[in-house]
Every structure is written in structure tokens, then in C-alpha cells.
Design a protein around this motif. Structure first.
Motif, PDB file in Angstrom:
ATOM      1  N   ARG A  28       0.787  -1.206   0.043  1.00  0.00           N
ATOM      2  CA  ARG A  28       0.060   0.034  -0.181  1.00  0.00           C
ATOM      3  C   ARG A  28       0.853   1.304  -0.017  1.00  0.00           C
ATOM      4  O   ARG A  28       0.642   2.281  -0.853  1.00  0.00           O
ATOM      5  N   VAL A  76      -5.141   7.954   0.929  1.00  0.00           N
ATOM      6  CA  VAL A  76      -4.009   7.373   1.488  1.00  0.00           C
ATOM      7  C   VAL A  76      -2.497   8.115   0.960  1.00  0.00           C
ATOM      8  O   VAL A  76      -1.771   8.190   1.572  1.00  0.00           O
ATOM      9  N   ARG A  80      -0.089   9.802   3.170  1.00  0.00           N
ATOM     10  CA  ARG A  80       1.294   9.256   3.199  1.00  0.00           C
ATOM     11  C   ARG A  80       2.320  10.464   2.861  1.00  0.00           C
ATOM     12  O   ARG A  80       3.394  10.891   3.513  1.00  0.00           O
TER      13      ARG A  80
END
Length: 115
Positions: A28, A76, A80
Motif C-alpha cells: 500500500r 492514502v 502518506r
């Protein structure tokens, strides 16, 4: 093909659930960083799962499996990006006592505040 014992264990089904979660987290992160790189460089004006997969050098099906919606990938990727950008600030503010952001290179021993 496997590259290490942990990968071999996962491939044969003898790895632990923790190993599998760690591998999924690494995947991921890799996908999120590929999306960030495409956005940062402007290599694509219309990002797609295929473009992200190509940047991450993985199968498009993996991107789709991990991020079934574009919104989930974007969320995401933004988180990040935010974590990586904040890390040096947190290290400075805490005198090097901040937690390492998973998936980022270790920068060695924590910095100590000046005496």
C-alpha cells in the motif's frame, strides 16, 4: 519467484498473519508513493490505476485490490505525503524522539538536543 525467506514463507502459506499484514502495508505504501510521484512530476494529467501500477511496477489488479476506489487511493496518498513531509519537523520539534514513519528510510540514530 521470491527474494527472501519472508517472501518464501508468505508464498507457501507458512508465514504469520503479521508477516502478511506487513507485506500488505508495504504494498500500500509503494502504491501510494507511486501515485505521489506521478502527481509530483506531472507525468500524467489524468491519473489512472494503470498509470499508478506502471509507476509502482506492479500489476494493475493489485492497485484495484488494495484501493477499490480512486478516492481511497487519493486519501492514502495524501496521508502518506503528509507523514513524510512532517517527519523532519517532528524530529526537530521533539529533539529526535519522534516515531519513525513506517516505510521511510531510517536516518540513523535519533538526534540529541544540544547540551
Amino acid at each position: 519467484m521470491t527474494t527472501d525467506a519472508r517472501s518464501a514463507d508468505s508464498a507457501t502459506g507458512t508465514g504469520t498473519a503479521e508477516d502478511e499484514r506487513l507485506e500488505q502495508a508495504r504494498l500500500r505504501i509503494r502504491i501510494a508513493e507511486a501515485a505521489i510521484e506521478l502527481i509530483r512530476t506531472g507525468d500524467s494529467l489524468h491519473l489512472t490505476g494503470d498509470a499508478v501500477a506502471a509507476q509502482a511496477r506492479i500489476a494493475p489488479e493489485l492497485v484495484q485490490r488494495e484501493f477499490p476506489t480512486w478516492e481511497s487511493l487519493l486519501a492514502v496518498a495524501v496521508m502518506r505525503w503528509h507523514e513524510v513531509r512532517l517527519r523532519p519537523l517532528l524530529e526537530h520539534a521533539t529533539g529526535g524522539r519522534s516515531r519513525r514513519v513506517p516505510g521511510t528510510p531510517d536516518r540513523g540514530e535519533p538526534r540529541r538536543p544540544p547540551a
